[in-house]
Scaffold this motif. Structure first.
Motif, mmCIF file in Angstrom:
data_model
loop_
_atom_site.group_PDB
_atom_site.id
_atom_site.type_symbol
_atom_site.label_atom_id
_atom_site.label_comp_id
_atom_site.label_asym_id
_atom_site.label_seq_id
_atom_site.Cartn_x
_atom_site.Cartn_y
_atom_site.Cartn_z
ATOM 1 N N THR A 1 4.018 9.684 1.194
ATOM 2 C CA THR A 1 4.419 10.867 1.430
ATOM 3 C C THR A 1 4.006 12.477 1.133
ATOM 4 O O THR A 1 2.540 11.750 0.529
ATOM 5 N N VAL A 2 3.678 13.488 1.787
ATOM 6 C CA VAL A 2 2.957 14.302 2.551
ATOM 7 C C VAL A 2 3.912 15.729 1.588
ATOM 8 O O VAL A 2 4.531 15.470 2.289
ATOM 9 N N SER A 3 3.146 16.228 1.003
ATOM 10 C CA SER A 3 3.635 17.258 0.816
ATOM 11 C C SER A 3 2.321 18.657 1.058
ATOM 12 O O SER A 3 0.900 18.720 0.996
ATOM 13 N N ARG A 4 2.726 19.768 1.358
ATOM 14 C CA ARG A 4 1.717 20.728 1.286
ATOM 15 C C ARG A 4 1.840 21.792 0.001
ATOM 16 O O ARG A 4 2.678 21.746 -0.673
ATOM 17 N N VAL A 5 0.343 22.337 -1.066
ATOM 18 C CA VAL A 5 -0.053 22.056 -1.715
ATOM 19 C C VAL A 5 -0.193 23.988 -1.686
ATOM 20 O O VAL A 5 -1.321 24.183 -1.105
ATOM 21 N N PRO A 6 -0.243 24.334 -3.087
ATOM 22 C CA PRO A 6 -0.751 26.454 -2.418
ATOM 23 C C PRO A 6 -2.292 26.149 -2.615
ATOM 24 O O PRO A 6 -2.746 26.291 -3.670
ATOM 25 N N VAL A 7 -3.297 25.175 -1.661
ATOM 26 C CA VAL A 7 -4.789 25.415 -1.736
ATOM 27 C C VAL A 7 -5.515 25.944 -0.359
ATOM 28 O O VAL A 7 -4.559 25.373 0.361
ATOM 29 N N PHE A 8 -6.325 26.282 -0.724
ATOM 30 C CA PHE A 8 -6.295 26.896 1.347
ATOM 31 C C PHE A 8 -7.568 25.784 1.422
ATOM 32 O O PHE A 8 -7.512 25.511 3.102
ATOM 33 N N PHE A 9 -7.978 24.837 1.449
ATOM 34 C CA PHE A 9 -8.974 23.965 1.780
ATOM 35 C C PHE A 9 -9.359 22.443 0.502
ATOM 36 O O PHE A 9 -9.416 23.111 -0.666
ATOM 37 N N ILE B 1 0.762 -0.972 -0.161
ATOM 38 C CA ILE B 1 -0.059 0.263 -0.127
ATOM 39 C C ILE B 1 1.082 1.428 -0.565
ATOM 40 O O ILE B 1 1.777 1.168 0.962
ATOM 41 N N ALA B 2 0.785 2.346 -1.328
ATOM 42 C CA ALA B 2 1.125 3.393 -0.885
ATOM 43 C C ALA B 2 0.432 4.373 -1.257
ATOM 44 O O ALA B 2 -0.317 3.760 -2.211
ATOM 45 N N ALA B 3 0.985 5.704 -0.506
ATOM 46 C CA ALA B 3 -0.180 6.843 -1.116
ATOM 47 C C ALA B 3 0.525 8.132 -0.937
ATOM 48 O O ALA B 3 1.729 8.265 -0.402
ATOM 49 N N THR B 4 0.141 9.021 -1.927
ATOM 50 C CA THR B 4 1.246 10.579 -1.850
ATOM 51 C C THR B 4 -0.320 11.447 -1.447
ATOM 52 O O THR B 4 -0.988 11.486 -2.775
ATOM 53 N N ALA C 1 -6.157 15.685 -0.795
ATOM 54 C CA ALA C 1 -5.609 14.969 -2.365
ATOM 55 C C ALA C 1 -4.715 13.225 -1.825
ATOM 56 O O ALA C 1 -4.377 14.227 -1.201
ATOM 57 N N VAL C 2 -5.135 12.750 -2.243
ATOM 58 C CA VAL C 2 -4.662 11.304 -2.013
ATOM 59 C C VAL C 2 -4.546 10.535 -3.343
ATOM 60 O O VAL C 2 -5.768 10.333 -3.760
ATOM 61 N N SER C 3 -3.251 10.386 -3.633
ATOM 62 C CA SER C 3 -3.042 9.483 -4.912
ATOM 63 C C SER C 3 -3.204 7.956 -4.506
ATOM 64 O O SER C 3 -1.983 7.490 -3.501
#
Length: 307
Positions: free
Chosen positions: A210-218, A138-141, A221-223
């Motif tokens: 793997t977790v990252s911050r993206v330039p979205v206010f609210f 199981i892998a998630a980004t 999302a997960v792949s």
């Protein structure tokens, strides 16, 4: 819940708090009183069930006047006041992730928390896949909106965007790199370790995250990708996702079949779409989006019913 209770909402001037108020207004939860609290003296008012309530100063509040407190949208306030409220005999629900707390039914004098929103998104989907077959990998980004870090992060992204358009020097606002028009990995924050631990405790340990911050206010999302022990058909995988109570399986062509974090705002479910199955039927990948404010707000409201 046997009787109406008094509740303090800490961080009441944050966008996440408005979501909690919206949910409380929708659900039949008996409230004797609600005290919106903030550290901003000019926070103004909030509205609940057509009642306008003034936002009070948190540092002057008497915790003994409430039975429960919900901390939302401001990790700083949770760090400063959650333990103080619990010491006063209040059942504390911390939605900020800032405190060392346990998961479970809220009780007087204790602090309870909810799993990370990403934990809920991944866990619900993995459970659906496990209904078909044992999973070998199981892998998630994960792509996390800045509201996960509270009001200050929302303000930071807004400020940085304005500064970039004005060709000004960008203030980092406590982040190692800028948020605006960028993708920022967050492994050093310990967030991934927390989610790994929560998933393992729920019986859904994963191999890679793997977790990252993206330039979205609210909206998060997960792949998510999984490897089945036994080959599956696309129809079987689709049926498993559609049957999962926490998931909304979006199927469509063109733009109608694409779910973005913005689409999920205001919804109580995790949207699943863009499902792909390998030719050998052993690997499935799905795209998940969810309202990161709405899901914990609803869960917190249901916990209040247990106080």
């Amino acid at each position: 819940m046997s009787k109406a209770i008094s509740v303090a909402l800490v961080g009441a001037d944050t966008p996440a708090a408005q979501t909690v108020l919206d949910v409380l207004g929708e659900l039949p939860i008996a409230l004797e009183a609600l005290y919106p609290l903030s550290d901003d003296e000019e926070a103004g008012t909030v509205e609940l069930r057509e009642h306008v309530l003034p936002v009070l100063e948190v540092d002057l509040f008497d915790w003994k006047s409430v039975e429960a407190a919900v901390f939302v949208g401001s990790p700083e306030l949770a760090t400063k006041y959650a333990a103080q409220a619990a010491q006063a005999g209040v059942a504390v629900i911390d939605l900020t992730g800032a405190t060392q707390s346990k998961v479970g039914k809220p009780q007087a004098g204790q602090i309870v928390s909810l799993p990370h929103v990403l934990t809920s998104m991944i866990s619900a989907t993995v459970a659906a896949f496990k209904s078909l077959s044992e999973l070998q990998f199981i892998a998630a980004t994960a792509m996390v909106s800045v509201s996960e870090d509270g009001k200050s992060a929302i303000e930071a992204l807004s400020m940085q965007t304005r500064q970039l358009f004005a060709q000004q020097e960008v203030e980092l606002a406590g982040y190692p790199k800028r948020l605006a028009f960028n993708v920022l990995p967050t492994a050093a924050r310990g967030e991934e370790a927390r989610i790994h631990a929560e998933l393992a405790a729920a019986g859904h340990a994963i191999n890679s995250l793997t977790v990252s911050r993206v330039p979205v206010f609210f909206g998060h999302a997960v792949s998510l990708s999984v490897q089945f022990k036994t080959a599956q058909t696309l129809a079987a995988v689709e049926a498993a996702i559609a049957a999962a109570p926490a998931l909304y399986f979006l199927q469509g062509t063109g733009a109608a079949g694409i779910a973005t974090p913005q689409d999920a705002i205001g919804g109580d479910k995790i949207w699943a779409n863009q499902l792909q199955l390998s030719d050998d039927g052993c690997t499935a990948t799905v795209w998940l989006v969810a309202d990161n404010a709405r899901l914990p707000a609803r869960a917190a409201a249901l916990l209040l019913a247990l106080v």
